[in-house]
Design a protein around this motif. Structure first.
Motif, PDB file in Angstrom:
ATOM      1  N   ALA A  18       0.831  -1.210   0.000  1.00 60.42           N
ATOM      2  CA  ALA A  18       0.000   0.000   0.000  1.00 60.42           C
ATOM      3  C   ALA A  18       0.863   1.258   0.000  1.00 60.42           C
ATOM      4  O   ALA A  18       0.599   2.196  -0.761  1.00 60.42           O
ATOM      5  CB  ALA A  18      -0.932  -0.005   1.216  1.00 60.42           C
ATOM      6  N   LEU A  19       1.888   1.297   0.833  1.00 59.36           N
ATOM      7  CA  LEU A  19       2.776   2.457   0.888  1.00 59.36           C
ATOM      8  C   LEU A  19       3.504   2.667  -0.435  1.00 59.36           C
ATOM      9  O   LEU A  19       3.595   3.796  -0.934  1.00 59.36           O
ATOM     10  CB  LEU A  19       3.793   2.302   2.030  1.00 59.36           C
ATOM     11  N   ALA A  20       4.012   1.588  -1.003  1.00 58.28           N
ATOM     12  CA  ALA A  20       4.750   1.695  -2.261  1.00 58.28           C
ATOM     13  C   ALA A  20       3.847   2.172  -3.397  1.00 58.28           C
ATOM     14  O   ALA A  20       4.237   3.042  -4.192  1.00 58.28           O
ATOM     15  CB  ALA A  20       5.383   0.347  -2.615  1.00 58.28           C
ATOM     16  N   LEU A  21       2.650   1.624  -3.490  1.00 58.60           N
ATOM     17  CA  LEU A  21       1.734   2.017  -4.561  1.00 58.60           C
ATOM     18  C   LEU A  21       1.243   3.446  -4.377  1.00 58.60           C
ATOM     19  O   LEU A  21       1.068   4.183  -5.348  1.00 58.60           O
ATOM     20  CB  LEU A  21       0.568   1.037  -4.661  1.00 58.60           C
ATOM     21  N   TYR A  22       1.037   3.851  -3.133  1.00 57.77           N
ATOM     22  CA  TYR A  22       0.643   5.232  -2.874  1.00 57.77           C
ATOM     23  C   TYR A  22       1.772   6.186  -3.255  1.00 57.77           C
ATOM     24  O   TYR A  22       1.559   7.198  -3.914  1.00 57.77           O
ATOM     25  CB  TYR A  22       0.258   5.427  -1.401  1.00 57.77           C
ATOM     26  N   GLN A  23       2.984   5.853  -2.852  1.00 62.68           N
ATOM     27  CA  GLN A  23       4.139   6.710  -3.127  1.00 62.68           C
ATOM     28  C   GLN A  23       4.328   6.910  -4.633  1.00 62.68           C
ATOM     29  O   GLN A  23       4.665   7.999  -5.083  1.00 62.68           O
ATOM     30  CB  GLN A  23       5.397   6.114  -2.511  1.00 62.68           C
ATOM     31  N   ARG A  24       4.071   5.866  -5.407  1.00 61.08           N
ATOM     32  CA  ARG A  24       4.198   5.943  -6.869  1.00 61.08           C
ATOM     33  C   ARG A  24       3.013   6.638  -7.521  1.00 61.08           C
ATOM     34  O   ARG A  24       3.034   6.899  -8.721  1.00 61.08           O
ATOM     35  CB  ARG A  24       4.321   4.537  -7.452  1.00 61.08           C
ATOM     36  N   GLY A  25       1.957   6.897  -6.759  1.00 62.39           N
ATOM     37  CA  GLY A  25       0.781   7.533  -7.329  1.00 62.39           C
ATOM     38  C   GLY A  25      -0.162   6.562  -8.011  1.00 62.39           C
ATOM     39  O   GLY A  25      -1.069   6.966  -8.732  1.00 62.39           O
ATOM     40  N   VAL A  26       0.037   5.269  -7.781  1.00 57.32           N
ATOM     41  CA  VAL A  26      -0.792   4.230  -8.396  1.00 57.32           C
ATOM     42  C   VAL A  26      -2.115   4.075  -7.654  1.00 57.32           C
ATOM     43  O   VAL A  26      -3.133   3.756  -8.261  1.00 57.32           O
ATOM     44  CB  VAL A  26      -0.014   2.887  -8.444  1.00 57.32           C
ATOM     45  N   LEU A  27      -2.093   4.290  -6.341  1.00 56.81           N
ATOM     46  CA  LEU A  27      -3.300   4.226  -5.523  1.00 56.81           C
ATOM     47  C   LEU A  27      -3.536   5.559  -4.840  1.00 56.81           C
ATOM     48  O   LEU A  27      -2.584   6.232  -4.438  1.00 56.81           O
ATOM     49  CB  LEU A  27      -3.174   3.155  -4.429  1.00 56.81           C
ATOM     50  N   SER A  28      -4.799   5.903  -4.687  1.00 56.57           N
ATOM     51  CA  SER A  28      -5.152   7.092  -3.917  1.00 56.57           C
ATOM     52  C   SER A  28      -4.902   6.797  -2.439  1.00 56.57           C
ATOM     53  O   SER A  28      -4.723   5.646  -2.036  1.00 56.57           O
ATOM     54  CB  SER A  28      -6.620   7.445  -4.141  1.00 56.57           C
ATOM     55  N   LYS A  77      -7.642   4.414  -1.030  1.00 54.03           N
ATOM     56  CA  LYS A  77      -7.512   3.025  -1.479  1.00 54.03           C
ATOM     57  C   LYS A  77      -6.273   2.374  -0.880  1.00 54.03           C
ATOM     58  O   LYS A  77      -6.280   1.178  -0.574  1.00 54.03           O
ATOM     59  CB  LYS A  77      -7.466   2.954  -3.008  1.00 54.03           C
ATOM     60  N   ALA A  78      -5.213   3.133  -0.706  1.00 48.89           N
ATOM     61  CA  ALA A  78      -4.007   2.583  -0.078  1.00 48.89           C
ATOM     62  C   ALA A  78      -4.292   2.198   1.371  1.00 48.89           C
ATOM     63  O   ALA A  78      -3.878   1.127   1.833  1.00 48.89           O
ATOM     64  CB  ALA A  78      -2.857   3.590  -0.153  1.00 48.89           C
ATOM     65  N   ARG A  79      -5.041   3.046   2.079  1.00 47.36           N
ATOM     66  CA  ARG A  79      -5.421   2.710   3.459  1.00 47.36           C
ATOM     67  C   ARG A  79      -6.291   1.463   3.487  1.00 47.36           C
ATOM     68  O   ARG A  79      -6.148   0.622   4.375  1.00 47.36           O
ATOM     69  CB  ARG A  79      -6.169   3.873   4.106  1.00 47.36           C
ATOM     70  N   LEU A  80      -7.175   1.351   2.516  1.00 47.79           N
ATOM     71  CA  LEU A  80      -8.043   0.180   2.434  1.00 47.79           C
ATOM     72  C   LEU A  80      -7.217  -1.087   2.205  1.00 47.79           C
ATOM     73  O   LEU A  80      -7.435  -2.111   2.844  1.00 47.79           O
ATOM     74  CB  LEU A  80      -9.062   0.370   1.306  1.00 47.79           C
ATOM     75  N   LEU A  81      -6.249  -1.006   1.305  1.00 49.87           N
ATOM     76  CA  LEU A  81      -5.377  -2.150   1.049  1.00 49.87           C
ATOM     77  C   LEU A  81      -4.581  -2.522   2.298  1.00 49.87           C
ATOM     78  O   LEU A  81      -4.453  -3.699   2.631  1.00 49.87           O
ATOM     79  CB  LEU A  81      -4.421  -1.848  -0.114  1.00 49.87           C
ATOM     80  N   HIS A 130      -7.001   5.535   9.211  1.00 46.87           N
ATOM     81  CA  HIS A 130      -6.530   6.770   8.588  1.00 46.87           C
ATOM     82  C   HIS A 130      -5.317   7.305   9.333  1.00 46.87           C
ATOM     83  O   HIS A 130      -4.305   7.687   8.740  1.00 46.87           O
ATOM     84  CB  HIS A 130      -7.685   7.775   8.624  1.00 46.87           C
ATOM     85  N   TRP A 131      -5.415   7.327  10.650  1.00 43.92           N
ATOM     86  CA  TRP A 131      -4.338   7.893  11.474  1.00 43.92           C
ATOM     87  C   TRP A 131      -3.075   7.043  11.408  1.00 43.92           C
ATOM     88  O   TRP A 131      -1.970   7.580  11.351  1.00 43.92           O
ATOM     89  CB  TRP A 131      -4.805   8.057  12.920  1.00 43.92           C
ATOM     90  N   GLU A 132      -3.234   5.722  11.429  1.00 45.34           N
ATOM     91  CA  GLU A 132      -2.066   4.834  11.345  1.00 45.34           C
ATOM     92  C   GLU A 132      -1.348   5.006  10.008  1.00 45.34           C
ATOM     93  O   GLU A 132      -0.116   5.047   9.952  1.00 45.34           O
ATOM     94  CB  GLU A 132      -2.493   3.378  11.515  1.00 45.34           C
ATOM     95  N   PHE A 133      -2.131   5.125   8.922  1.00 48.67           N
ATOM     96  CA  PHE A 133      -1.523   5.287   7.605  1.00 48.67           C
ATOM     97  C   PHE A 133      -0.801   6.630   7.522  1.00 48.67           C
ATOM     98  O   PHE A 133       0.330   6.709   7.014  1.00 48.67           O
ATOM     99  CB  PHE A 133      -2.569   5.159   6.498  1.00 48.67           C
ATOM    100  N   ASP A 134      -1.419   7.677   8.044  1.00 49.48           N
ATOM    101  CA  ASP A 134      -0.784   8.997   8.048  1.00 49.48           C
ATOM    102  C   ASP A 134       0.523   8.973   8.844  1.00 49.48           C
ATOM    103  O   ASP A 134       1.517   9.584   8.439  1.00 49.48           O
ATOM    104  CB  ASP A 134      -1.725  10.055   8.626  1.00 49.48           C
ATOM    105  N   THR A 179     -13.034  13.089  -2.713  1.00 50.93           N
ATOM    106  CA  THR A 179     -14.308  12.415  -2.966  1.00 50.93           C
ATOM    107  C   THR A 179     -14.459  11.192  -2.070  1.00 50.93           C
ATOM    108  O   THR A 179     -15.510  10.980  -1.456  1.00 50.93           O
ATOM    109  CB  THR A 179     -14.421  12.009  -4.447  1.00 50.93           C
ATOM    110  N   GLU A 180     -13.399  10.372  -1.971  1.00 49.16           N
ATOM    111  CA  GLU A 180     -13.438   9.178  -1.115  1.00 49.16           C
ATOM    112  C   GLU A 180     -13.641   9.564   0.350  1.00 49.16           C
ATOM    113  O   GLU A 180     -14.429   8.936   1.053  1.00 49.16           O
ATOM    114  CB  GLU A 180     -12.153   8.364  -1.255  1.00 49.16           C
ATOM    115  N   ASP A 181     -12.933  10.590   0.797  1.00 53.36           N
ATOM    116  CA  ASP A 181     -13.049  11.020   2.188  1.00 53.36           C
ATOM    117  C   ASP A 181     -14.467  11.529   2.481  1.00 53.36           C
ATOM    118  O   ASP A 181     -15.033  11.254   3.545  1.00 53.36           O
ATOM    119  CB  ASP A 181     -12.021  12.083   2.524  1.00 53.36           C
TER     120      ASP A 181
END
Length: 87
Positions: free
Chosen positions: A34-44, A47-51, A56-60, A78-80
């Protein structure tokens, strides 16, 4: 539309080489992906938090600890908003 699932096969010798307790491996791999895909801009962000299956706080906190720049897009907003409205 039905739910699609993807199962990733990881070779046993790779799993055996992961230096984590067996009960932590799946979560750690989900989080790292999730972190890698988010960093690359592949996941919002949402969606990265969902994966990662973390809050929300842990991912942040992880983004901050890894010094991963947070890119907040219109899709993230939109997701938020959908989440906040219970949808």
């Amino acid at each position: 539309m039905g739910q699609a699932n993807l199962y990733l096969e990881i070779p046993v010798d790779v799993l055996n080489s992961v230096r984590l307790p067996p009960n932590e491996i799946e979560q750690e791999l989900r989080t790292e992906l999730a972190l890698a895909l988010y960093q690359r801009g592949v996941l919002s962000l949402g969606k990265a938090r969902l994966l990662a299956q973390i809050t929300h706080w842990e991912f942040d906190e992880l983004l901050g600890a890894r010094k991963i720049e947070r890119h907040y897009t219109h899709a993230d907003l939109t997701e938020d908003l959908q989440y906040a409205l219970g949808g």
